[in-house]
Design a protein around this motif. Sequence first.
Motif, PDB file in Angstrom:
ATOM      1  N   TRP A  68      31.452  23.277  38.161  1.00 15.23           N
ATOM      2  CA  TRP A  68      31.836  22.455  39.534  1.00 15.23           C
ATOM      3  C   TRP A  68      31.988  21.176  39.150  1.00 15.23           C
TER       4      TRP A  68
ATOM      5  N   THR B  89      26.616  20.133  44.717  1.00 15.64           N
ATOM      6  CA  THR B  89      26.283  21.205  44.787  1.00 15.64           C
ATOM      7  C   THR B  89      24.692  21.563  44.229  1.00 15.64           C
ATOM      8  N   VAL B  90      24.027  22.562  44.531  1.00 14.44           N
ATOM      9  CA  VAL B  90      22.900  23.211  43.922  1.00 14.44           C
ATOM     10  C   VAL B  90      23.126  24.159  42.638  1.00 14.44           C
ATOM     11  N   ALA B  91      24.455  24.120  42.402  1.00 15.11           N
ATOM     12  CA  ALA B  91      24.760  25.122  41.171  1.00 15.11           C
ATOM     13  C   ALA B  91      24.059  24.544  40.179  1.00 15.11           C
ATOM     14  N   ARG B  92      23.847  25.486  38.877  1.00 16.97           N
ATOM     15  CA  ARG B  92      23.443  24.950  37.582  1.00 16.97           C
ATOM     16  C   ARG B  92      24.605  24.488  36.681  1.00 16.97           C
ATOM     17  N   ASP B  93      25.735  25.036  36.978  1.00 15.55           N
ATOM     18  CA  ASP B  93      27.044  24.778  35.833  1.00 15.55           C
ATOM     19  C   ASP B  93      27.919  23.804  36.656  1.00 15.55           C
ATOM     20  N   VAL B  94      27.238  22.572  36.737  1.00 15.25           N
ATOM     21  CA  VAL B  94      27.673  21.316  37.207  1.00 15.25           C
ATOM     22  C   VAL B  94      28.301  20.482  36.002  1.00 15.25           C
TER      23      VAL B  94
END
Length: 78
Positions: free
Chosen positions: A29, A64-69
């Motif tokens: 992301w 974003t709250v995703a881990r893959d940033v």
Amino acid sequence: MTTPTVAPAPATVYAAARSRAHGPTTALWHAVEVHRPTPEVDGACELTLCGSLARIMTDVEWPTVARDVCPACVTLAR
């Protein structure tokens, strides 16, 4: 005589964008600085803050709250 007023600078707006996995890299992301209305950018590929090309996803908020940033985009978007 009145003192001229200066309007505050508009806040920078970022959109979340998803890159494609390429070779040994994974999809991440990214942040994209947005200067156009949302309907014009939905699904478009744009240049991210870190210099990658990624497809904007207007249904995902940045940050974003995703881990893959992308760590570079996180730093540059501050």
